[in-house]
Design an enzyme around this catalytic site. Structure first.
Site, PDB file in Angstrom:
ATOM      1  N   ARG A  32       1.115  -1.496   7.283  1.00 30.78           N
ATOM      2  CA  ARG A  32       1.472  -0.226   6.644  1.00 30.78           C
ATOM      3  C   ARG A  32       2.484   0.586   7.461  1.00 30.78           C
ATOM      4  NH1 ARG A  32      -2.906   3.082   3.702  1.00 30.78           N
ATOM      5  NH2 ARG A  32      -0.886   3.868   2.988  1.00 30.78           N
ATOM      6  N   ASP A  52       0.807  -1.228   0.000  1.00 28.48           N
ATOM      7  CA  ASP A  52       0.000   0.000   0.000  1.00 28.48           C
ATOM      8  C   ASP A  52       0.837   1.274   0.000  1.00 28.48           C
ATOM      9  OD1 ASP A  52      -2.854  -0.661   0.054  1.00 28.48           O
ATOM     10  OD2 ASP A  52      -2.403  -1.714   1.920  1.00 28.48           O
ATOM     11  N   CYS A  55      -5.306  10.262  -1.570  1.00 29.42           N
ATOM     12  CA  CYS A  55      -4.407   9.342  -0.857  1.00 29.42           C
ATOM     13  C   CYS A  55      -3.044   9.182  -1.519  1.00 29.42           C
ATOM     14  CB  CYS A  55      -5.073   8.001  -0.687  1.00 29.42           C
ATOM     15  SG  CYS A  55      -5.773   7.362  -2.175  1.00 29.42           S
ATOM     16  N   HIS A  75     -12.162   5.823   5.345  1.00 29.96           N
ATOM     17  CA  HIS A  75     -11.606   7.028   5.981  1.00 29.96           C
ATOM     18  C   HIS A  75     -12.603   8.181   5.930  1.00 29.96           C
ATOM     19  CE1 HIS A  75      -7.406   5.414   4.720  1.00 29.96           C
ATOM     20  NE2 HIS A  75      -7.474   5.344   6.040  1.00 29.96           N
ATOM     21  N   ASP A  81      -1.538   8.595   3.964  1.00 27.18           N
ATOM     22  CA  ASP A  81      -1.897   8.005   5.255  1.00 27.18           C
ATOM     23  C   ASP A  81      -0.783   8.052   6.280  1.00 27.18           C
ATOM     24  OD1 ASP A  81      -4.549   7.353   4.629  1.00 27.18           O
ATOM     25  OD2 ASP A  81      -3.844   5.666   3.421  1.00 27.18           O
TER      26      ASP A  81
HETATM   27  C1  CIR Z   1      -5.633   0.643   2.754  1.00 29.36           C
HETATM   28  O1  CIR Z   1      -6.600  -0.074   3.000  1.00 29.36           O
HETATM   29  O2  CIR Z   1      -4.958   1.128   3.633  1.00 29.36           O
HETATM   30  C2  CIR Z   1      -5.272   0.902   1.311  1.00 29.36           C
HETATM   31  N1  CIR Z   1      -5.560  -0.258   0.524  1.00 29.36           N
HETATM   32  C3  CIR Z   1      -6.019   2.089   0.769  1.00 29.36           C
HETATM   33  C4  CIR Z   1      -5.633   3.370   1.451  1.00 29.36           C
HETATM   34  C5  CIR Z   1      -6.274   4.555   0.828  1.00 29.36           C
HETATM   35  N2  CIR Z   1      -5.897   5.717   1.537  1.00 29.36           N
HETATM   36  C6  CIR Z   1      -6.577   6.855   1.530  1.00 29.36           C
HETATM   37  O3  CIR Z   1      -7.626   6.946   0.919  1.00 29.36           O
HETATM   38  N3  CIR Z   1      -6.114   7.843   2.262  1.00 29.36           N
END
Ligand code: CIR
Length: 263
Positions: free
Chosen positions: A85, A60, A252, A165, A66
């Site tokens: 992560r 990710d 993101c 989120h 994030d």
């Molecule tokens: C997750 O589940 O953490 C990632 N597959 C997607 C994160 C997306 N982040 C965001 O929208 N800020």
């Protein structure tokens, strides 16, 4: 000139975390082309893009939003809610070091940047499966009213439901204006702002990336794009079909901020 930090897509993207969408095959070559077009959209809107190398062992890692919160005065290393992560944080923090003094969210706090929506001097923070009360309290002491030499932010915890989120449910699209999916967040939390509601057939359409007077916006949501146009908001369309399968969208994939901190 704003800086935008991005990171190239991992070879292992298909092993990403998923919470509210079903796993589907991802075309990595197409995802990379779409991501490059997204970086070009950032450049076309005046950003200087700093593209970090891929971290192939971290599926990710493209979702750099994030792992840090960048405010005008400081940056905060998050502690992502998904343990898989947490290895993404250090390299982004290193890239931020020339620009901001860094603060840290400590255990047991968990916080994903996707849960932090900064509008003016308010930090709306999603209380989600990824972001907990400990982290929200830490954020309050790092950036809240009494912090930053008494010029801190109002920190407002916001419950969300049915999405990953806070910024899956609501984002800023212009001065005093948000784009919102009221099924996922209570619109009364944003009663002081003009609200544009997503089309009911496009529940994932509330995530837009505002750069000045423009928004970078997924081509997948034409009905909501039409609503933005009718509201006088200029959009720059990008194709995000592949990263949407990884539960990502447009905010993101970057951290956008003014290079010089405000003193
Ligand atoms: C997750 O589940 O953490 C990632 N597959 C997607 C994160 C997306 N982040 C965001 O929208 N800020």
């Amino acid at each position: 000139m704003p800086v935008a930090i991005t990171r190239a897509i991992s070879r292992t993207l298909a092993d990403c975390e998923l919470s509210f969408v079903d796993r589907e095959p991802i075309d990595i070559a197409l995802a990379r082309r779409q991501h490059r077009a997204y970086e070009e959209a950032l450049e076309s809107l005046g950003c200087r893009v700093i593209s970090l190398p891929a971290e192939d062992e971290l599926p990710d890692a493209v979702f750099v939003e994030d792992v840090a919160i960048v405010l005008d005065e400081i940056a905060i290393r998050t502690r992502p809610g998904a343990a898989s992560r947490r290895g993404e944080v250090a390299s982004v923090a290193a890239a931020l070091m020339p620009y901001r003094t860094l603060r840290v969210i400590e255990p047991p706090g968990t916080l994903d940047g996707g849960d932090v929506l900064c509008i003016g001097r308010t930090l709306y923070v999603g209380h989600s499966a990824r972001s907990n009360v400990s982290a929200i309290e830490q954020l309050r002491s790092l950036a809240g009213d009494a912090a930053l030499d008494g010029r801190g932010y109002t920190v407002r915890p916001i419950p969300i439901r049915g999405c990953l989120h806070l910024k899956s449910a609501v984002t800023s699209v212009g001065e005093g204006t948000v784009l919102i999916n009221p099924s996922w967040v209570d619109r009364r939390e944003f009663a002081n702002l003009r609200q544009i509601t997503v089309d009911e057939n496009e529940p994932h359409a509330a995530n837009a990336l505002r750069i000045g007077n423009n928004v970078i916006y997924p081509a997948s949501f034409p009905r909501t794009a039409q609503r933005l146009a009718e509201a006088g908001i200029a959009t720059k369309a990008v194709d995000t079909s592949e990263l949407q399968k990884a539960e990502g969208a447009v905010t993101c994939c970057s951290l956008v901020f003014e290079a010089a901190p405000r003193s």
